[in-house]
Enzyme design. Structure first.
Site, PDB file in Angstrom:
ATOM      1  N   TYR A  86     -14.540   3.364  18.510  1.00 27.85           N
ATOM      2  CA  TYR A  86     -14.560   2.501  17.319  1.00 27.85           C
ATOM      3  C   TYR A  86     -15.375   3.157  16.193  1.00 27.85           C
ATOM      4  CZ  TYR A  86     -12.489  -1.243  20.182  1.00 27.85           C
ATOM      5  OH  TYR A  86     -11.651  -1.989  20.990  1.00 27.85           O
ATOM      6  N   GLY A 128      -4.173  -9.468  15.391  1.00 22.79           N
ATOM      7  CA  GLY A 128      -4.756  -8.779  14.241  1.00 22.79           C
ATOM      8  C   GLY A 128      -4.737  -9.799  13.117  1.00 22.79           C
TER       9      GLY A 128
HETATM   10  N1  LIG Z   1      -8.591  -2.976  24.616  1.00 22.28           N
HETATM   11  C1  LIG Z   1      -7.882  -2.612  23.557  1.00 22.28           C
HETATM   12  O1  LIG Z   1      -6.978  -1.766  23.624  1.00 22.28           O
HETATM   13  C2  LIG Z   1      -8.195  -3.251  22.239  1.00 22.28           C
HETATM   14  C3  LIG Z   1      -7.342  -3.049  21.139  1.00 22.28           C
HETATM   15  C4  LIG Z   1      -7.652  -3.677  19.934  1.00 22.28           C
HETATM   16  C5  LIG Z   1      -8.784  -4.487  19.834  1.00 22.28           C
HETATM   17  N2  LIG Z   1      -9.620  -4.646  20.923  1.00 22.28           N
HETATM   18  C6  LIG Z   1     -10.805  -5.522  20.866  1.00 22.28           C
HETATM   19  O2  LIG Z   1     -10.370  -6.806  20.497  1.00 22.28           O
HETATM   20  C7  LIG Z   1     -11.086  -7.256  19.338  1.00 22.28           C
HETATM   21  C8  LIG Z   1     -10.218  -8.176  18.537  1.00 22.28           C
HETATM   22  O3  LIG Z   1      -9.011  -7.522  18.137  1.00 22.28           O
HETATM   23  P1  LIG Z   1      -8.393  -7.836  16.707  1.00 22.28           P
HETATM   24  O4  LIG Z   1      -9.316  -7.355  15.648  1.00 22.28           O
HETATM   25  O5  LIG Z   1      -7.005  -7.332  16.685  1.00 22.28           O
HETATM   26  O6  LIG Z   1      -8.446  -9.435  16.763  1.00 22.28           O
HETATM   27  P2  LIG Z   1      -7.863 -10.655  15.998  1.00 22.28           P
HETATM   28  O7  LIG Z   1      -8.903 -11.720  16.104  1.00 22.28           O
HETATM   29  O8  LIG Z   1      -6.490 -10.932  16.509  1.00 22.28           O
HETATM   30  O9  LIG Z   1      -7.695 -10.207  14.469  1.00 22.28           O
HETATM   31  C9  LIG Z   1      -8.801 -10.027  13.647  1.00 22.28           C
HETATM   32  C10 LIG Z   1      -8.295  -9.938  12.208  1.00 22.28           C
HETATM   33  O10 LIG Z   1      -7.814 -11.224  11.810  1.00 22.28           O
HETATM   34  C11 LIG Z   1      -8.491 -11.630  10.617  1.00 22.28           C
HETATM   35  N3  LIG Z   1      -8.686 -13.078  10.670  1.00 22.28           N
HETATM   36  C12 LIG Z   1      -9.258 -13.793  11.659  1.00 22.28           C
HETATM   37  N4  LIG Z   1      -9.235 -15.105  11.377  1.00 22.28           N
HETATM   38  C13 LIG Z   1      -8.623 -15.214  10.181  1.00 22.28           C
HETATM   39  C14 LIG Z   1      -8.309 -16.320   9.331  1.00 22.28           C
HETATM   40  N5  LIG Z   1      -8.607 -17.567   9.692  1.00 22.28           N
HETATM   41  N6  LIG Z   1      -7.680 -16.067   8.160  1.00 22.28           N
HETATM   42  C15 LIG Z   1      -7.393 -14.814   7.803  1.00 22.28           C
HETATM   43  N7  LIG Z   1      -7.674 -13.708   8.553  1.00 22.28           N
HETATM   44  C16 LIG Z   1      -8.281 -13.926   9.725  1.00 22.28           C
HETATM   45  C17 LIG Z   1      -9.799 -10.880  10.635  1.00 22.28           C
HETATM   46  O11 LIG Z   1     -10.295 -10.734   9.327  1.00 22.28           O
HETATM   47  P3  LIG Z   1     -11.844 -11.089   8.974  1.00 22.28           P
HETATM   48  O12 LIG Z   1     -12.673 -10.020   9.601  1.00 22.28           O
HETATM   49  O13 LIG Z   1     -11.850 -11.055   7.494  1.00 22.28           O
HETATM   50  O14 LIG Z   1     -12.116 -12.451   9.533  1.00 22.28           O
HETATM   51  C18 LIG Z   1      -9.387  -9.561  11.247  1.00 22.28           C
HETATM   52  O15 LIG Z   1      -8.808  -8.713  10.262  1.00 22.28           O
HETATM   53  C19 LIG Z   1     -11.536  -5.963  18.650  1.00 22.28           C
HETATM   54  O16 LIG Z   1     -12.676  -6.145  17.835  1.00 22.28           O
HETATM   55  C20 LIG Z   1     -11.852  -5.089  19.840  1.00 22.28           C
HETATM   56  O17 LIG Z   1     -13.145  -5.392  20.337  1.00 22.28           O
HETATM   57  C21 LIG Z   1      -9.321  -4.045  22.111  1.00 22.28           C
END
Ligand SMILES: NC(=O)c1ccc[n+]([C@@H]2O[C@H](COP(=O)([O-])OP(=O)(O)OC[C@H]3O[C@@H](n4cnc5c(N)ncnc54)[C@H](OP(=O)(O)O)[C@@H]3O)[C@@H](O)[C@H]2O)c1
Length: 304
Positions: free
Chosen positions: A58, A218
């Site tokens: 990351y 995402g």
């Molecule tokens: N194991 C793997 O292969 C893998 C892969 C990817 C991710 N991960 C882990 O999983 C975690 C979460 O993944 P993700 O980032 O894809 O999660 P997510 O919670 O599905 O998406 C997060 C995104 O959504 C936005 N968001 C959330 N609530 C919102 C709302 N109410 N309105 C508008 N936008 C909103 C966030 O923006 P804001 O920040 O502005 O709220 C951020 O850009 C990562 O941080 C990482 O630790 C693991």
């Protein structure tokens, strides 16, 4: 209301029922300073969100170290009050890893041990609570991975092990050689493979909980286009008022929490208020038909 801790598997560890994901806390997102990250960590811990999800890659191999500085900044007994999860096995092309000629996977014993030790240094800690193989490596030798895990466990450097993005057969193969406590996978209404490909069945049968990445797809559901996204958004919006005017993000989290596999969502937000509100999902109990309404919206057709 504080988020509770749950056992992810019969022999632990205990993680908070919602986990804070750090993927976009650093260079891959908002680029928080150690002081800003310290404020985020303290905010999460106050809410009971005590588990933090990392990966070595990351922020192009930089976010763990910023987080480590944040922990040092907070000081006191902060390390005893949190659980650290990190991952290894993806080798990215990066200016911080000039030896990586191309993107590849590495699950050799030497690489796993070296990665864990680097994560300990970065995070300024003497142990990891949970260490995951980030992606299935076609060249993975399960005996070699097991030997690396045994070495790290005996040294007290890692307490528990798991994997991420493994198919059920890959999970089964590795768990014949070493104890695994979770498979961290993507799941949301538009990515339902784990519900139907045996991943969640396997978690239930082994009494382990899956960790869920991209629980909100995402930012797709908020910023994305496309008919299926728009349909899910419409249904989530219509359910919001029924469940106490919670946000659509809460409805999507509640959709995951409704599954009997005992999903542990890894929250991707970088915003304090969204982390605070995510707790509402734990008391939003979607009824069956509403759960299926979201599935139907995502699939564009009723179930068979
Ligand atoms: N194991 C793997 O292969 C893998 C892969 C990817 C991710 N991960 C882990 O999983 C975690 C979460 O993944 P993700 O980032 O894809 O999660 P997510 O919670 O599905 O998406 C997060 C995104 O959504 C936005 N968001 C959330 N609530 C919102 C709302 N109410 N309105 C508008 N936008 C909103 C966030 O923006 P804001 O920040 O502005 O709220 C951020 O850009 C990562 O941080 C990482 O630790 C693991």
């Amino acid at each position: 209301m504080k988020v509770k801790q749950v056992n992810i598997a019969p022999n632990g560890p205990k993680l908070s029922q919602l986990v804070a994901g750090t993927m976009t806390w650093g260079e891959w997102g908002v680029d928080y300073s150690p002081e800003q990250m310290a404020m985020m960590i303290e905010h999460c811990v106050e809410l009971g969100i005590t588990t933090f999800d990392h990966a070595d890659i990351y922020g192009h191999y930089s976010t763990e170290a910023t987080f480590g500085e944040a922990l040092a900044h907070i000081g006191g007994d902060i390390r005893d009050r949190i659980q650290l999860v990190t991952k290894c096995g993806i080798r990215l092309k990066s200016h911080r890893r000039p030896q990586n000629r191309l993107k590849s996977y590495d699950t050799s014993k030497e690489y796993i041990i070296r990665s864990a030790e680097q994560s300990l240094t970065n995070l300024q800690t003497d142990h990891l609570d949970l260490f995951l193989i980030h992606r299935p490596d076609p060249l993975m030798d399960p005996q070699e991975v097991a030997a690396a895990f045994a070495h790290l466990k005996e040294a007290g450097k890692v307490l528990h092990f798991g994997v991420s993005n493994f198919t059920p057969t890959q999970y089964e193969m590795l768990s014949q050689c070493t104890e695994l406590v979770t498979n961290q996978v993507e799941c949301n209404p538009l990515h339902t493979d784990p519900l139907f490909d045996g991943t969640f069945d396997q978690m239930i049968n082994t009494d382990c909980r899956p960790m869920i990445w991209s629980p909100l797809g995402g930012a797709k559901y908020f910023k994305g286009e496309g008919t299926s996204v728009l349909r899910v958004r419409d249904v989530a919006k219509s359910l919001s008022s029924k469940y106490g005017n919670v946000g659509e993000d809460i409805i999507l989290l509640a959709w995951l929490l409704r599954h009997p596999a005992g999903c542990i969502p890894v929250l991707g937000t970088t915003k304090k208020d969204r982390i605070r509100d995510a707790r509402l999902a734990l008391k939003t109990d979607l009824d069956r038909q509403d759960w299926f309404a979201l599935l139907e919206a995502a699939q564009g057709k009723e179930v068979a």
